[in-house]
Design a protein around this motif. Sequence first.
Motif, PDB file in Angstrom:
ATOM      1  N   SER A 108      88.298 -18.021 149.559  1.00  0.00           N
ATOM      2  CA  SER A 108      87.644 -18.141 148.274  1.00  0.00           C
ATOM      3  C   SER A 108      88.062 -17.048 147.299  1.00  0.00           C
ATOM      4  O   SER A 108      88.195 -17.291 146.121  1.00  0.00           O
ATOM      5  N   ARG A 119      81.001 -23.635 151.752  1.00  0.00           N
ATOM      6  CA  ARG A 119      80.566 -23.157 150.453  1.00  0.00           C
ATOM      7  C   ARG A 119      81.679 -22.449 149.681  1.00  0.00           C
ATOM      8  O   ARG A 119      81.768 -22.542 148.470  1.00  0.00           O
ATOM      9  N   VAL A 122      83.553 -24.869 147.713  1.00  0.00           N
ATOM     10  CA  VAL A 122      82.848 -25.334 146.522  1.00  0.00           C
ATOM     11  C   VAL A 122      82.961 -24.302 145.405  1.00  0.00           C
ATOM     12  O   VAL A 122      83.250 -24.623 144.251  1.00  0.00           O
ATOM     13  N   ALA A 123      82.785 -23.054 145.778  1.00  0.00           N
ATOM     14  CA  ALA A 123      82.874 -21.985 144.788  1.00  0.00           C
ATOM     15  C   ALA A 123      84.272 -21.918 144.205  1.00  0.00           C
ATOM     16  O   ALA A 123      84.457 -21.726 143.004  1.00  0.00           O
ATOM     17  N   GLU A 128      86.303 -24.285 143.849  1.00  0.00           N
ATOM     18  CA  GLU A 128      86.519 -25.415 142.958  1.00  0.00           C
ATOM     19  C   GLU A 128      86.000 -25.114 141.558  1.00  0.00           C
ATOM     20  O   GLU A 128      86.568 -25.524 140.562  1.00  0.00           O
ATOM     21  N   MET A 129      84.899 -24.391 141.525  1.00  0.00           N
ATOM     22  CA  MET A 129      84.327 -24.021 140.232  1.00  0.00           C
ATOM     23  C   MET A 129      85.325 -23.325 139.343  1.00  0.00           C
ATOM     24  O   MET A 129      85.432 -23.590 138.159  1.00  0.00           O
ATOM     25  N   PHE A 139      83.829  -8.990 148.861  1.00  0.00           N
ATOM     26  CA  PHE A 139      84.735  -9.837 149.632  1.00  0.00           C
ATOM     27  C   PHE A 139      85.590  -8.925 150.492  1.00  0.00           C
ATOM     28  O   PHE A 139      85.667  -7.720 150.222  1.00  0.00           O
ATOM     29  N   SER A 175      78.518 -17.962 140.092  1.00  0.00           N
ATOM     30  CA  SER A 175      78.421 -18.689 141.359  1.00  0.00           C
ATOM     31  C   SER A 175      77.204 -18.221 142.139  1.00  0.00           C
ATOM     32  O   SER A 175      76.561 -19.004 142.835  1.00  0.00           O
ATOM     33  N   LEU A 218      75.995 -20.868 144.787  1.00  0.00           N
ATOM     34  CA  LEU A 218      77.211 -21.214 145.538  1.00  0.00           C
ATOM     35  C   LEU A 218      77.664 -20.051 146.414  1.00  0.00           C
ATOM     36  O   LEU A 218      78.317 -20.247 147.427  1.00  0.00           O
ATOM     37  N   LEU A 219      77.346 -18.856 145.982  1.00  0.00           N
ATOM     38  CA  LEU A 219      77.671 -17.675 146.770  1.00  0.00           C
ATOM     39  C   LEU A 219      76.382 -16.869 146.931  1.00  0.00           C
ATOM     40  O   LEU A 219      75.505 -16.926 146.073  1.00  0.00           O
ATOM     41  N   HIS A 234      80.310 -27.045 134.153  1.00  0.00           N
ATOM     42  CA  HIS A 234      81.566 -26.462 134.601  1.00  0.00           C
ATOM     43  C   HIS A 234      82.680 -26.789 133.629  1.00  0.00           C
ATOM     44  O   HIS A 234      82.591 -27.729 132.852  1.00  0.00           O
ATOM     45  N   MET A 251      81.905 -32.676 136.195  1.00  0.00           N
ATOM     46  CA  MET A 251      81.534 -33.249 137.481  1.00  0.00           C
ATOM     47  C   MET A 251      80.844 -34.581 137.216  1.00  0.00           C
ATOM     48  O   MET A 251      79.646 -34.718 137.441  1.00  0.00           O
TER      49      MET A 251
END
Lengths: 369, 509
Positions: free
Chosen positions: A8, A360, A363-364, A366-367, B16, B50, B55-56, B87, B91
């Motif tokens: 991601s 997930r 999906v993120a 893709e955003m 991350f 996100s 989403l995160l 977005h 979508m």
Amino acid sequence: MSQMHGSSIDDLNGDVVATRLPPGVVHLGRSLVALALAFALGAVVMLIIGRNPIEAYSALITSSVGDKFSFGETLENTTPLIFTGLTLAVGFQARLFNLGAEGQLLMGALMAAYIGVSFNAPAPIHVGVALLAGAIVGGLWSGLAGVLLAFRGVHEVISTIMLNFVAFFFINYMVTGPMKEVTELDIPQTAKIAGSAMLPRIFPPSRLSAGLIVALVTATAVWWLVMKTPLGYELRAVGRNPDAARQAGIRPKRVTVLVMMISGSIAGLGGAVIMTGLFQRYQQGLNPGFGFTAIAVALLGRNTVPGVLAAALLFGVLAQGARGMQTIADVPTDTILMIQALVIFFVSTPHLLALFKRRRAAVAAEMEA
Amino acid sequence: MPVTPIIEMSGITKVFPLVVANDHVDLEVYPGEILGLLGENGAGKSVLMSILYGLLQPTSGQILINGEPVEFNSAHDAIAEGIGMVHQHFMLVPPLTVVENIVLGAEPKRSGGRLDMETAAKQVAELSRRHGLEVDLQARVEDIPVGMAQRVEILKAIYREARVLVLDEPTAVLTPQEVEGLYRIMRSLADAGVPIIFITHKLHELIGVCDRITVMRRGKVIGSVDTDDATPALLAEMMVGREVILEIDKAPATPAETVLVVDGLTVRNDDTDRTLLDNISFEVKAGEIVGIAGIAGNGQDELLDVLSGLRMPEAGTVSLGGSDVTHADRRKRIRLGISMIPQDRQREGLILSFTIADNIVLGEHRDATFATRIKRNFEAISSYARKLMKAFDVRASDETVLVSNLSGGNQQKVVVAREMSRDTKLLIAAQPTRGVDVGAIEFIHRNIVDMRDRGTAVLLVSTELDEVMQLSDRILVLFRGRVIGEVSGDEATLETVGLWMAGHREVSA
């Protein structure tokens, strides 16, 4: 446009370059997982029919690589798969699906038989000409599909499969007619090729011929072509983004035809190799299926040259070991076909493996993408 | 301010494996406001959003809604708490109608679980009327224009009773008129109690529409300013971390010999019999920048295709340095000295799964420096790529990084570096700064002007009027396939050129 498979962070934060595993390692890993799954399912099926999978798999190994003879025969099985696997891999590099390897191979074999029967020359020249002629015929045969695609928009999957049938029937005609051996027995086959047109056997008592060496040389040449030459760069560029390639002055049509010809000539060469090495005459109904197994070989080998070599060897082992499995462990040879099919299934469904990853992140990604 | 924020994100940190994408970020959204969220690509805006959208999950920190802490494990949770998001890429389900898309997943039902589309249509029509969100409820989404699709997305969020609406780069796909319309809608929503978070990296969009602007850089919030106190220069500096020159300072052009002559160019679409380019004629001289302005779709695509050799015109000629190249293919034109920055870098400019180095030599990959017939010279390719990466500030660890792993701005720099480093007579720059951030825009503009000063003819085709006005020595305006007006760079005013772009020639004549 979106690169869905990356971790991601790459996609979310473009400036950061993650040091993840090189693609080669990822591909190898995926292929090995697919193989393991295929063999595991194969074992389950054996258990269901009341056979011992451990016994079966050890029989598979001993009867394919257990002694000198078996090992040579395994390599002889491997040789044509190297050619046809490379045929598909070269095409795939340019995103072309050459499903006509079977027809191209048989046309090459027929041509080599013709040269072997009809001419006389000193050994190295005779066999060399036979191999070359086989390669040229294979290249022209697939080149036809290339021209149809580039200038008429005929999808190569359709045209190469159709050309397989044309090849089958043309060959049937030739071996029952013009090229049929003249004997009292009415056998639909050509005469045996001259000794000077035969590839030497290099690993007695097995039938392994010098064709393996030709295959390895070809593999090296293909690797060089794809990875090192400007033409290889162009064919990969056209395969990945034809619009950008055209904008950069590359002519996608020309490259398409060329790649198809190169791809088919490898299959044609493979056909000439099995003719001059193993079969030594063309018999009607010669239908070894190398061109179709090649789809699995190329898929499993991820269209890379080392991958194709490894996958061809694996399928050579399977083909050779199948009989041993039947005689020793009483497991039908069809089980091997099932395992081959499962390998294709697992290799071509990488998303099955992706299920283990966190959804997930995708999906993120893709955003942002 | 004693008012409780509707949304409060406090101390959000997201780590991350290789990077801290959000570093103790605080963000508040108050009732009735439009909050701009500004930052370069990769500054952490999208990660933050996100997290807000579930989403995160943050490594640490918390989200408060009306002062109450909430925890989102999925977008579903976030939507249930009233977070709406539009977005960049819509979508929507193309074969379904507008109203079906809007109620999808939250359909009103009659007894027995049957759909009640009449009630749905009534509810949506009411929402649409209240906020001026004009949509054709019964049209299929695949048939409606982009601007309307965006309004459908907004309606979808409001229909789900969004308490706050996040718009991610909403203007990127809109025409100037549609942008105006969107701003009105945003204001109406904010006044009706649905605050907006407006994400962008375009400065001029923020001032005038937002109430407050929060700027992010490298994962941190640099600060928030009221729009009244904001200037583009201040925002740019906050965003990039150094002073940014928004106006390129350039000397008057010294045009020399004529390089490109386009004469009577006409392109028709055979299928629709529409004339896409109608008898276009112009020249570009060495050492000048000629800008082609116009709203997208007025013939720019066709002109670029003809100039790059991908399309043959029905009539007219193109000549380069005195020789007719109308029928020369792309390859020949490159050899004659036409460089081209294509409009859409990902479609026409780059091979995303190739390395930076392989992309930098694309088109020159057969040059004697980089290859013989049978072997590419990888050392020369790598060192050339490294040189260009340095000169054009392409940020990546080295030249073997795949272009797909670069941000949009860095991808554009790869294309720009390649095309601007060729020994070329004519540079065609189409949307050279599309989707790149303000620091990179400055850099690319500077390089275009430098190329001009070294004696290259430059043809700039851009739908960004500011860009054309700033860079061009002469401006031509395309309208419905014709050159509707021409003016020198010094004499051009936004009003004149703007009117020409809308097709009003006589007013200004």
